[in-house]
Design an enzyme around this catalytic site. Structure first.
Site, short mmCIF file in Angstrom:
data_model
loop_
_atom_site.label_atom_id
_atom_site.label_comp_id
_atom_site.label_asym_id
_atom_site.label_seq_id
_atom_site.Cartn_x
_atom_site.Cartn_y
_atom_site.Cartn_z
N ILE A 12 0.84 -1.20 0.00
CA ILE A 12 0.00 0.00 0.00
C ILE A 12 0.88 1.25 0.00
O ILE A 12 0.64 2.19 -0.78
CB ILE A 12 -0.95 -0.01 1.23
CG1 ILE A 12 -1.89 -1.22 1.17
CG2 ILE A 12 -1.73 1.31 1.33
CD1 ILE A 12 -2.82 -1.30 -0.03
N CYS A 140 -9.71 -2.68 1.83
CA CYS A 140 -10.06 -2.77 0.40
C CYS A 140 -11.48 -3.28 0.19
O CYS A 140 -12.25 -2.68 -0.57
CB CYS A 140 -9.06 -3.67 -0.31
SG CYS A 140 -8.76 -5.23 0.55
N ASN A 141 -11.85 -4.37 0.88
CA ASN A 141 -13.20 -4.91 0.71
C ASN A 141 -14.25 -3.92 1.21
O ASN A 141 -15.28 -3.71 0.57
CB ASN A 141 -13.35 -6.23 1.48
CG ASN A 141 -12.79 -7.40 0.69
OD1 ASN A 141 -13.18 -7.61 -0.47
ND2 ASN A 141 -11.88 -8.15 1.28
N ARG A 168 -8.93 -12.89 -2.34
CA ARG A 168 -7.66 -13.42 -2.86
C ARG A 168 -6.85 -14.02 -1.70
O ARG A 168 -6.93 -13.55 -0.57
CB ARG A 168 -6.87 -12.31 -3.59
CG ARG A 168 -6.51 -11.09 -2.72
CD ARG A 168 -5.18 -11.27 -2.03
NE ARG A 168 -4.75 -10.13 -1.25
CZ ARG A 168 -4.92 -9.99 0.06
NH1 ARG A 168 -5.59 -10.90 0.75
NH2 ARG A 168 -4.43 -8.93 0.69
N HIS A 194 -16.66 -7.92 7.76
CA HIS A 194 -16.80 -6.82 6.79
C HIS A 194 -18.05 -5.97 7.02
O HIS A 194 -18.01 -4.75 6.83
CB HIS A 194 -16.80 -7.38 5.36
CG HIS A 194 -15.58 -8.19 5.07
ND1 HIS A 194 -15.53 -9.56 5.25
CD2 HIS A 194 -14.36 -7.82 4.64
CE1 HIS A 194 -14.32 -10.00 4.94
NE2 HIS A 194 -13.58 -8.98 4.57
N GLY A 195 -19.16 -6.63 7.41
CA GLY A 195 -20.39 -5.87 7.66
C GLY A 195 -20.21 -4.85 8.78
O GLY A 195 -20.44 -3.65 8.58
N HIS A 220 -10.40 -9.37 -5.24
CA HIS A 220 -11.50 -10.08 -4.57
C HIS A 220 -12.70 -10.01 -5.51
O HIS A 220 -12.80 -9.09 -6.33
CB HIS A 220 -11.90 -9.37 -3.28
CG HIS A 220 -10.76 -9.09 -2.33
ND1 HIS A 220 -10.03 -10.09 -1.70
CD2 HIS A 220 -10.25 -7.92 -1.86
CE1 HIS A 220 -9.12 -9.53 -0.90
NE2 HIS A 220 -9.23 -8.22 -0.98
N GLN A 302 -7.45 -5.43 -4.43
CA GLN A 302 -7.09 -5.21 -3.02
C GLN A 302 -5.93 -4.24 -2.83
O GLN A 302 -5.86 -3.54 -1.83
CB GLN A 302 -6.77 -6.56 -2.35
CG GLN A 302 -5.39 -7.16 -2.64
CD GLN A 302 -5.32 -7.92 -3.97
OE1 GLN A 302 -6.28 -7.96 -4.71
NE2 GLN A 302 -4.15 -8.52 -4.26
P1 NAD Z 1 3.16 -4.79 3.56
O1 NAD Z 1 3.66 -5.86 4.46
O2 NAD Z 1 3.17 -5.03 2.09
O3 NAD Z 1 3.95 -3.44 3.83
C1 NAD Z 1 4.20 -2.95 5.10
C2 NAD Z 1 5.51 -2.18 5.10
O4 NAD Z 1 5.73 -1.63 6.39
C3 NAD Z 1 6.72 -3.02 4.77
O5 NAD Z 1 7.44 -2.34 3.78
C4 NAD Z 1 7.54 -3.08 6.06
O6 NAD Z 1 8.91 -3.03 5.77
C5 NAD Z 1 7.10 -1.81 6.74
N1 NAD Z 1 7.16 -1.86 8.22
C6 NAD Z 1 6.94 -2.91 9.03
N2 NAD Z 1 7.05 -2.53 10.32
C7 NAD Z 1 7.36 -1.21 10.32
C8 NAD Z 1 7.62 -0.25 11.32
N3 NAD Z 1 7.56 -0.58 12.62
N4 NAD Z 1 7.90 1.02 10.95
C9 NAD Z 1 7.95 1.36 9.63
N5 NAD Z 1 7.72 0.48 8.64
C10 NAD Z 1 7.43 -0.78 8.98
O7 NAD Z 1 1.68 -4.46 4.07
P2 NAD Z 1 0.49 -3.88 3.20
O8 NAD Z 1 -0.20 -5.01 2.50
O9 NAD Z 1 0.94 -2.71 2.43
O10 NAD Z 1 -0.52 -3.44 4.36
C11 NAD Z 1 -0.37 -2.21 5.05
C12 NAD Z 1 -1.69 -1.83 5.68
O11 NAD Z 1 -2.66 -1.67 4.62
C13 NAD Z 1 -2.30 -2.89 6.62
O12 NAD Z 1 -3.05 -2.23 7.62
C14 NAD Z 1 -3.24 -3.66 5.71
O13 NAD Z 1 -4.27 -4.33 6.41
C15 NAD Z 1 -3.78 -2.54 4.84
N6 NAD Z 1 -4.30 -2.95 3.54
C16 NAD Z 1 -3.65 -3.90 2.80
C17 NAD Z 1 -4.20 -4.29 1.59
C18 NAD Z 1 -3.56 -5.35 0.75
O14 NAD Z 1 -4.28 -6.04 0.03
N7 NAD Z 1 -2.26 -5.52 0.76
C19 NAD Z 1 -5.38 -3.70 1.13
C20 NAD Z 1 -5.97 -2.68 1.87
C21 NAD Z 1 -5.44 -2.33 3.10
#
Ligand code: NAD
Length: 341
Positions: A12, A140-141, A168, A194-195, A220, A302
């Protein structure tokens, strides 16, 4: 220019950083990583100053030839606002630091609603976010559900929603997750989370959701059934979707009937990283039975749909643009969001 820090440069975070850099009214003042990785190299190539969570790891970055600008606290001090895109649960811990430094912060859907105390979606509640210190962009959902349900609620009123999410199994680069050959009930109990999560943005909506995980990495798929308050027609519903800048129509004429074909399509459209920022509502599936019963399938990318929401959330918290439609237009134009159908 709004000075934005991205804490957590992963799936993200790297997309948020590029989307910020594309806007006319904001700039990336830094991104952060915990360890040396391909993404740390990319940050350097993109020209984003890279900060690290633990300065004792700097020699590892030096050895890899990756320039480190300082630690995360130094990055935050230089920022007006931070987008926290660290893994779920880490944001909650980071909140203390943001409070200490008096910085505005946006959390992601992996954090609970209570971490920010306010859950955001640009079309649904932008004005309520104006000037707040903290907000959470819902997952995302949930973002995909909120966009569609809010649009139909505004137009016809929504009596109740029943939705099934086929999720996914992992993000494309995530080699450690699965399933590889199974359909996993997620959870086996009903409802799924999700709801209730949608109700953090739209508390009045009667909704029950179910979810399962399948072996795919791109998007998804939602099946949605909704009872509307006012009688309507399929044409009227389609007109609502056509007008909504973040509800994309997957046209019948494209022949697309799967996430795989939709991915190919977004790639051919020249979307960065094949990102589908809007909901992908399948035109053929949109049905209204007996005047009030709505059905559709929608694909939700997502990795992508929350990105424009983060950008609008930055403007809302900073209070620089008061009108949601204006911010949404600015965001979409800067991203080069070409309608998918
Ligand atoms: P990710 O694991 O791909 O990325 C997280 C990043 O944070 C990594 O680069 C890691 O190196 C870094 N990190 C870890 N601990 C850290 C710290 N203490 N300080 C600074 N950086 C740190 O995760 P993501 O999939 O990008 O998810 C991030 C957030 O977005 C989560 O809350 C997740 O639920 C949400 N999200 C993810 C998705 C998805 O499908 N991937 C979709 C929507 C929302």
């Amino acid at each position: 220019m709004i000075k934005v820090a991205v804490n957590g440069y992963g799936t993200i975070g790297k997309r948020v950083a590029d989307a910020v850099a594309a806007q006319p009214d904001m700039e990336v003042i830094g991104v952060s990583k915990t360890s040396v990785s391909a993404e740390a190299y990319v940050a350097g190539k993109r020209g984003y100053p890279l900060y690290i969570a633990d300065l004792s790891k700097k020699p590892e970055f030096d050895k890899a030839g990756i320039k480190v600008a300082g630690d995360v606290e130094a990055m935050l001090k230089a920022a007006d606002i931070v987008v926290d895109a660290t893994p779920g649960g880490v944001g909650a811990k980071n909140r203390t630091l943001y409070e200490k430094l008096g910085k505005k912060a946006i959390f992601q859907g992996g954090e609970g609603h209570e971490v920010a105390g306010f859950s955001f979606n640009a079309h649904a509640n932008y004005r309520e976010a104006l000037g707040k210190q903290f907000a959470r962009v819902v997952s995302c959902n949930t973002t995909g559900l909120v966009r569609l349900i809010h649009a139909l609620d505004q137009a016809f009123g929504v009596d109740r929603v029943r939705a099934v999410m086929v999720r996914r199994g992992a993000d494309p680069g995530d080699v450690k997750r699965g399933p590889v050959d199974a359909i996993v009930l997620n959870p086996a109990t009903i409802p799924s989370h999700h709801g209730p999560d949608l109700q953090t943005v739209l508390p009045h909506i009667n909704i029950v959701t179910l979810a399962m995980i399948v072996p795919t990495t791109f998007m998804h798929m939602h099946t949605i059934q909704m009872d509307l308050k006012r009688e309507t027609t399929r044409d009227e519903v389609m007109a609502v979707f056509e007008k909504h800048s973040r509800i994309g129509i997957v046209r019948k004429a494209t022949g697309i009937k799967s996430n795989a074909q939709l991915r190919e399509y977004t790639q051919d459209l020249g979307r960065p990283r094949t990102d589908l920022w809007e909901n992908g509502v399948f035109e053929e599936s949109v049905s209204v039975l007996d005047g009030k019963e709505f059905y559709c399938f929608q694909a939700i990318h997502q990795e992508a749909d929350v990105i424009p929401e983060n950008i609008d959330c930055i403007r809302a918290l900073m209070g620089t643009v008061k009108d949601p439609e204006e911010s949404i237009r600015m965001t979409d134009r800067a991203l080069g969001l070409v309608a998918i159908g």
